[in-house]
Motif scaffolding. Structure first.
Motif: not given
Length: 417
Positions: A1-16, A48-51, A68-73
């Motif tokens: 099972m995936f244990n998602y956290t809304i904070e992690g999702l929003l952080l990745n969206v912001f980084f992208v 920086v976004s990927i890292l 979401f590292r593949i998106l900025p790439f």
């Protein structure tokens, strides 16, 4: 099972989305002349976004991490160049191996496959419609990561990939959204550039039409009088009169040309320290004979040791233009033109006052605009040139006027020692 956290999702969206905040600066034409700097900026922003995506993943499983590292790439690869793409994929793979786990090998497979797909698609990518660009980018992000996670069965045959497929489907939706945003930024920048070019062409056409109109008038007059001069029955007195009119019209044409040339380079060329009192004295002497012909008296008053910085000839030109306008406003009834200079705090305040016809608020608001003049044969260029010179010397202009009472120009220059 995936244990998602809304904070992690929003952080990745912001980084992208983070590189897109500054992406419009990468479209600057000046950077096209410096490819090394442009590549470095692309690499820095998207790298920086990927890292950040890798260091703050959305969810972690044994040996695996999902982000979401593949998106900025993919964005950087499609909207920069091959050099940046290779540098980013090397960074992406190298850092992922440094983090450890079986996922590093899966990341190598998915990233290499993504680079291959982008290399194949990039030639036709920019000819596609927005919807197709979104679809292609989303498909690459989904397909490459799906192949990567599929290879996990080599390490763990019991791995259940259903949740990973769902994650990558959501990731592909964000990929399409990011492409939509970056295309919108590029379109907005392109429209802005086209608008600027359109305004330039509009200015050129207006100036061309104005030059043709203004120069044609005196030339037509000169041509007519020359035709009269060629007639043998014209007496000597008429010839002298026609000759003088021809010279006057040619002088007028020359003045119009000089005004247009001044528009091309209105700012000070040779900066020096000017004694305002000396310059006012010079201007008053130059204009005295012209003022006498109109029945106008010139009064010049100034404090001592008033200094400003600027080009002497340009400064004189601007003051003479404004003063001449004041004299011409009093031609019908005569009057007094007052030129004063005083010190006020850190400024030198120059006032040019007349008691001529005056202006309405609407006329004052249009002063300094191209082709606006209160004079019957005026072009408005003299005032426009004067205003540009004053602004080039860091000066400020305030105009007060009342119909039938006269006009006052108040000009403030920064004072220097």
């Amino acid at each position: 099972m995936f244990n998602y956290t809304i904070e992690g999702l929003l952080l990745n969206v912001f980084f992208v989305a983070f590189p897109l905040i500054f992406y419009q600066f990468l479209l600057n034409k000046k950077l096209e002349e410096k490819p090394a700097l442009r590549n470095a900026l692309h690499y820095s922003l998207f790298g920086v976004s990927i890292l950040l995506c890798m260091f703050f993943p959305i969810t972690i499983q044994p040996g695996l991490q999902f982000d979401f590292r593949i998106l900025p790439f993919i964005m950087a690869s499609f909207y920069s160049n091959r050099t940046v793409s290779v540098a980013l994929v090397a960074t992406l793979v190298g850092v992922r191996f440094a983090l450890g786990g079986e996922g590093a090998y899966l990341n190598l497979i998915s990233s290499s496959l993504a680079l291959l797909c982008i290399t194949i698609a990039e030639k036709k990518y920019h000819t596609l419609t927005l919807a197709n660009k979104m679809a292609v980018s989303a498909a690459i992000s989904f397909f490459c990561k799906l192949v990567g996670i599929g290879c996990n069965y080599l390490f763990d045959p019991s791995y259940v990939s259903a949740h990973a497929v769902t994650f990558y489907a959501v990731q592909s939706v964000f990929m399409a959204l990011m492409i939509y945003i970056i295309e919108s930024i590029r379109k907005s920048f392109q429209l802005s550039e086209e608008l600027i070019e359109s305004e330039k062409m509009k200015v050129v056409s207006v100036i061309s039409a104005s030059v043709a109109h203004e120069i044609r008038n005196p030339l037509t007059t000169v041509r007519g009088f020359i035709q009269l001069l060629t007639q043998s029955q014209v007496d000597q007195e008429k010839k002298l009169q026609y000759g003088k009119l021809c010279l006057d019209e040619l002088d007028r044409a020359q003045q119009i040309i000089n005004d247009y040339l001044s528009l091309a380079k209105p700012h000070p060329e040779q900066s020096e320290t000017l004694n305002v009192g000396d310059e006012i004295y010079y201007v008053s002497k130059v204009l005295t004979s012209y003022a006498n012909l109109s029945g106008v008296e010139i009064v010049a008053e100034f404090d001592v040791d008033l200094y400003v910085t600027g080009d002497r000839s340009k400064f004189r030109q601007s003051i003479i233009n404004i003063a001449k306008n004041g004299i011409e406003a009093m031609e019908a009834k005569g009057g007094v033109l007052t030129i004063t200079a005083k010190r006020h705090k850190r400024y030198v305040v120059l006032r040019i006052c007349d008691n001529g016809n005056g202006m309405t608020h609407a006329q004052i608001s249009r002063l300094g605009s191209p082709y606006f003049s209160n004079k019957e044969k005026g072009t408005g260029l003299g005032t426009m040139v004067s205003f540009n010179i004053i602004k080039g010397m860091m000066g400020h202009i305030n105009v007060q006027s009342e119909l039938g009472q006269g006009t006052e120009f108040q000009i403030m220059f920064p004072s220097v020692s």
